[in-house]
Design an enzyme around this catalytic site. Structure first.
Site, PDB file in Angstrom:
ATOM      1  N   ARG A 191      -9.934 -11.397 -13.009  1.00 44.66           N
ATOM      2  CA  ARG A 191      -8.912 -10.888 -13.409  1.00 44.66           C
ATOM      3  C   ARG A 191      -7.386 -11.840 -13.656  1.00 44.66           C
ATOM      4  NH1 ARG A 191      -6.115  -7.756  -8.244  1.00 44.66           N
ATOM      5  NH2 ARG A 191      -4.386  -7.567  -9.658  1.00 44.66           N
ATOM      6  N   ARG A 192      -6.479 -11.290 -14.300  1.00 51.83           N
ATOM      7  CA  ARG A 192      -5.311 -12.195 -14.374  1.00 51.83           C
ATOM      8  C   ARG A 192      -5.572 -13.504 -15.236  1.00 51.83           C
ATOM      9  NH1 ARG A 192      -5.112 -12.314  -8.599  1.00 51.83           N
ATOM     10  NH2 ARG A 192      -4.129 -10.364  -7.709  1.00 51.83           N
ATOM     11  N   HIS A 231       0.726  -1.137   0.090  1.00 57.43           N
ATOM     12  CA  HIS A 231      -0.057  -0.101  -0.055  1.00 57.43           C
ATOM     13  C   HIS A 231       0.782   1.250  -0.049  1.00 57.43           C
ATOM     14  CE1 HIS A 231      -3.828   1.753  -0.181  1.00 57.43           C
ATOM     15  NE2 HIS A 231      -3.456   2.716   0.736  1.00 57.43           N
ATOM     16  N   HIS A 279      -9.851  -0.208 -10.793  1.00 63.04           N
ATOM     17  CA  HIS A 279      -9.555   0.688  -9.589  1.00 63.04           C
ATOM     18  C   HIS A 279      -8.061   1.322  -9.713  1.00 63.04           C
ATOM     19  CE1 HIS A 279      -9.035   2.725  -5.850  1.00 63.04           C
ATOM     20  NE2 HIS A 279      -8.106   2.131  -5.455  1.00 63.04           N
ATOM     21  N   PHE A 280      -7.135   0.483  -9.719  1.00 63.98           N
ATOM     22  CA  PHE A 280      -5.737   1.184  -9.634  1.00 63.98           C
ATOM     23  C   PHE A 280      -5.492   1.782 -10.933  1.00 63.98           C
ATOM     24  CE2 PHE A 280      -4.270  -3.350 -10.159  1.00 63.98           C
ATOM     25  CZ  PHE A 280      -3.571  -3.406 -11.273  1.00 63.98           C
ATOM     26  N   HIS A 281      -5.753   1.284 -12.031  1.00 61.15           N
ATOM     27  CA  HIS A 281      -5.590   2.135 -13.205  1.00 61.15           C
ATOM     28  C   HIS A 281      -6.247   3.512 -13.183  1.00 61.15           C
ATOM     29  CE1 HIS A 281      -4.384  -1.627 -14.956  1.00 61.15           C
ATOM     30  NE2 HIS A 281      -3.472  -0.818 -15.879  1.00 61.15           N
ATOM     31  N   TYR A 338       1.363   5.326  -2.316  1.00 60.40           N
ATOM     32  CA  TYR A 338       1.408   6.389  -1.902  1.00 60.40           C
ATOM     33  C   TYR A 338       2.961   7.130  -2.042  1.00 60.40           C
ATOM     34  CZ  TYR A 338      -3.020   6.433   0.226  1.00 60.40           C
ATOM     35  OH  TYR A 338      -4.182   6.310   0.637  1.00 60.40           O
TER      36      TYR A 338
END
Lengths: 271, 546
Positions: free
Chosen positions: B431-432, B215, B366-368, B219
């Site tokens: 996914r994956r 995580h 989400h992370f894209h 950041y």
């Protein structure tokens, strides 16, 4: 720039420390006390056990899994791939294995592991792990064969390991079936490469192939006799052979049609 | 004044070159997942590509960008020569060698393990060693940042460290903490396994160690965006920073609450107990505080600028902002995407809702959106802002117009790509995986939506190339000497900081408190694997025959 009085500095420090400790106490209090107590009471778990489980220090929590059932299992296999087993296989003595093979194995499997009888599997090209697993299963009764079972019944662990090392010359040596097999039709090749979602069939290459992610004992199929492969698929399909953990091969084979078994066997045999 | 322009440019150009190449792979991957027939589509190529894309975007682009930008900030905000320049170049070379090692092993097909590793799957040891070298290069950067700030503080006792530098050092402190987890995983578990020195691996421990990093690394990527929000955007908008103290607090809170929270990536994992998952979930919730503080502070700063520009009424100031400036535009677009991405993040950190989206495309989408959208668009804006200083040329109206087009294209492309992707994840798209069987009636309706995502991906690729082109144009432009920018102008706070408590001007106290938080959150979750060793999982070597 004027200086900050010491009391203001201390105030900053004290409040920062209090805020962080407060966050730990609130979060920890909820996670380790309130939630376990409330949920434990609802689930009939006493307060002490519930709190210990939230910390993960009593059976029933992740660090201390609940022991499995003590009932006698149906003998699927008793091979466990522990570090000790793997190291024993790597450290095996091939010359002892060769001497033992000369007494017990070569009459059928030949010195090179390359039998001319198509009902007997070729050992050449198998991995040590594959051969170890099958010998161990014959000995424990997980796999049965009227010739093999009595031949391995009196072998000890070291003998099995040495024999596996003798015949298993290629360590993890599956040859890529996708390169250079006979053409048996697009549907069979699709089955090998992609499986069949409609029947919940995984692709063969997901275990039996170069760089595949299958279990360590996955045997090499390439160059095996088609008669032998087909016979094993039928035995898995009927449940007569059942030394595959998690029904892996039984669930696959039982969904194949007889002609698919035949064609897959030809495909993998390379002939 | 920036003296080490070549050092900064070397970092940033390598970062952006790798970024542009990895963007091509990203589009191809979305193409493979769609019902349209993509060239070279087979699972082996797909996972090779996913590994290369993830490694390039998440490790190489980000690390090199943060390093280069950090060197720039250290020189331009402290207005003094960078210390340890030789070491900085050595760190760069480590990162270059590491990048080449990782890229070669991935392209050779011997390291298709995805950039988050997933032991017991292991690839070529040289892939991991390459990544360790990149990280080692970034450790050199951390040391240079610490020394630069310490020297400046010695020369300016009692004076507030400039906010941009304070935040950069906060990121360096966080990065030093962050990398401990993944370094331990790689050095003690994965690399020995990849070499074949160990036959089994404790997957529970490796996942826990990776969660330590997982995580906070996000950041680390995010910090430059926040630094730009606080120190560049208000100046570009023609106003002042509403509160510098708020900025310092935000960066400190990001430092504290980005690390003891990684178990929220392991909610569905069996090896950790509920109590620690809850504690870390609770601490994760606190990360929203600096985020909301930032949204508030920057909105307030923009309001000041809008009203100075003649804006009136409740929302009239918004229209009066200089949206034609890339930094202002990028900040607005980043905030827009932050609402969606941040909202999605709140869902991910909530245990029950996480169970629903676990291992679905939702997570990838989400992370894209949050990284590729909110963060990377600010990387672009930062580059546009500092490039004139680095190359000594100002953009003209045509350059600026293309910069705006590029930012718009990126933001719109990101929304077009990720919104259907989220939606399919909610509907259970996994996914994956290398392909979907669209002949299955249950999932046939996904096809058109994946095509929409692919269209978004093509827009992103076009934007990526336009970005590189825009930077190249700045190198090429001839300008009269009198308009050459000489230095970087950072945003001034509304109320200048005249005196500052030590707590807001250094990291001693915060390191101690972070240690306390890490002990509370991670001591037992890691120690349990030593107290009760697992039987271990057999290592699977991807780079050896099956």
């Amino acid at each position: 720039m004027s200086d900050i009085p010491a009391s203001a500095e201390n105030r900053w420090r004290a409040w920062s420390i209090l805020a962080v400790i407060g966050a730990i106490i609130i979060g920890g209090g909820l996670g380790f006390l309130v939630v376990p107590l409330v949920q434990g009471a609802a689930g009939g778990v006493d307060a002490y056990t519930a709190i210990c489980r939230a910390f993960g220090i009593l059976p029933g929590s992740p660090a201390r899994p609940t022991p499995p059932s003590q009932a006698n299992p149906y003998p699927v296999t008793q091979v466990a791939w522990t570090e000790a087993t793997i190291n024993a296989i790597y450290g095996a003595d091939r010359s002892t294995g060769a001497a033992l093979a000369a007494q017990r194995c070569i009459a059928c499997h030949t010195v090179e592991g390359n039998t001319p009888d198509p009902t007997i599997p070729r050992n050449a090209g198998q991995s040590r792990f594959a051969i170890y697993k099958q010998l161990h299963d014959y000995r424990s009764g997980a796999r049965k064969n009227e010739t093999m079972t009595p031949l391995v019944a009196d072998l000890d662990d070291k003998a099995i390991v040495d024999l596996a090392a003798y015949y298993g010359r290629l360590v993890r040596g599956a040859i890529d079936p996708l390169r250079g097999g006979p053409f048996v039709g697009v549907e069979i090749e699709n089955l090998v490469a992609n499986g069949d979602i409609a029947r919940n069939l995984p692709p063969c290459v997901s275990c039996h192939g170069v760089k595949a992610g299958g279990p360590i004992e996955t045997p090499t199929l390439t160059s095996q006799y088609p008669q032998y492969i087909e016979a094993q698929l039928k035995a898995f399909a009927s449940g007569e052979r059942h030394n595959d953990i998690y029904h892996r091969m039984r669930s696959v084979a039982s969904k194949l049609t007889p002609s698919e078994m035949q064609l897959l066997a030809i495909y993998y045999s390379g002939k | 004044m920036v003296r080490n322009r070549n050092l900064v440019l070397a970092h940033l150009w390598l970062a952006f070159a790798v970024f542009a190449l990895a963007a091509i792979l990203g589009v191809w991957q979305m193409w493979v997942r769609s019902p349209l027939h993509a060239p070279y589509a087979d699972p082996e190529n797909y996972f090779r590509s996913v590994t290369a894309h993830g490694t390039a975007m998440a490790y190489v682009l980000t690390t090199l960008f943060v390093m280069g930008y950090g060197y720039f900030v250290a020189e331009s905000s402290l207005e003094r020569r960078l210390p340890w320049q030789g070491a900085a170049w050595a760190g760069y070379m480590l990162a270059v060698v590491g990048t080449v090692m990782a890229v070669v092993t991935v392209l050779s097909g011997n390291a298709s393990v995805l950039y988050t590793f997933y032991p017991p799957l292991t690839g070529s040891p040289f892939y991991y060693i390459g990544l360790v070298l990149v990280v080692a290069g970034s450790w050199v950067w951390c040391a240079v940042m610490f020394v630069a700030m310490a020297q400046w503080k010695r020369e300016n006792p009692g004076v507030a460290v400039p906010l941009a530098m304070f935040a950069t050092v906060a990121n360096a402190v966080m990065w030093a903490w962050t990398t401990v987890g993944v370094a331990a995983e790689l050095l003690f578990q994965v690399i020995p396994a990849a070499f074949g020195w160990t036959e089994t691996i404790d997957v529970g421990m490796s996942r826990t160690l990776f969660s330590w990093t997982l995580h906070a690394i996000v950041y680390f990527w995010l910090f430059p965006a926040y630094i730009a929000f606080y120190t560049m955007a208000p100046a570009a908008a023609g106003g002042r920073l509403y509160s510098e103290t708020m900025g310092r607090l935000s960066f400190i809170l990001l430092l504290l609450y980005s690390l003891p929270v990684g178990l929220h990536h392991l909610f569905m994992d069996p090896e950790q107990s509920t109590g620690f998952k809850f504690l870390q979930s609770f601490l994760t919730a606190l990360v929203t505080v600096p985020t909301l503080l930032t949204v508030f502070t920057i909105s307030a700063s923009f309001e000041i600028a809008g009203r100075l520009n003649g804006g009136t009424g409740l929302f009239g100031w918004i229209a009066k902002l200089p949206w034609h400036r890339p930094m202002v535009l990028a900040t607005g677009l980043a905030f827009f995407m932050l609402w969606f991405g941040g909202g999605g993040g709140l869902i991910n950190m909530s245990y029950g809702m996480n169970a629903m989206v676990h291992n679905t495309s939702w997570v990838t989408a989400h992370f894209h959106l949050i990284f590729g959208g909110t963060v990377v668009i600010m990387y672009f804006a930062i580059a546009y802002e500092i490039w004139p200083v680095l190359v000594g040329r100002s953009p003209d109206a045509v350059n600026l117009a293309y910069q705006r087009r590029q930012l718009w294209l990126w933001a719109v492309g990101m929304m077009v790509m990720t919104l259907p992707w989220h939606w399919l994840g909610l509907n259970g798209q996994w996914r994956r995986v290398a392909h979907f069987d669209y002949s299955d009636p249950l999932i046939a309706w996904w096809g058109p939506w994946v095509v929409v995502s692919l269209i978004g991906g093509v827009m992103l690729l076009a934007s990526a190339f336009l970005f590189v082109w825009n930077l190249l144009r700045l190198h090429a432009r001839r300008v009269p000497a009198e308009v050459v920018p000489v230095g970087m102008r950072y945003a001034q706070p509304l109320y200048p900081i005249l005196r500052i408590p030590a707590a807001l001007n250094g990291f001693g106290l915060w390191n101690a408190l972070l240690l306390l938080l890490m002990v509370a959150a991670y001591a037992w979750p890691i120690a349990q694997f030593i107290a009760y060793p697992s039987p271990g999982t057999i290592v699977h070597h991807l780079d050896r025959a099956g």
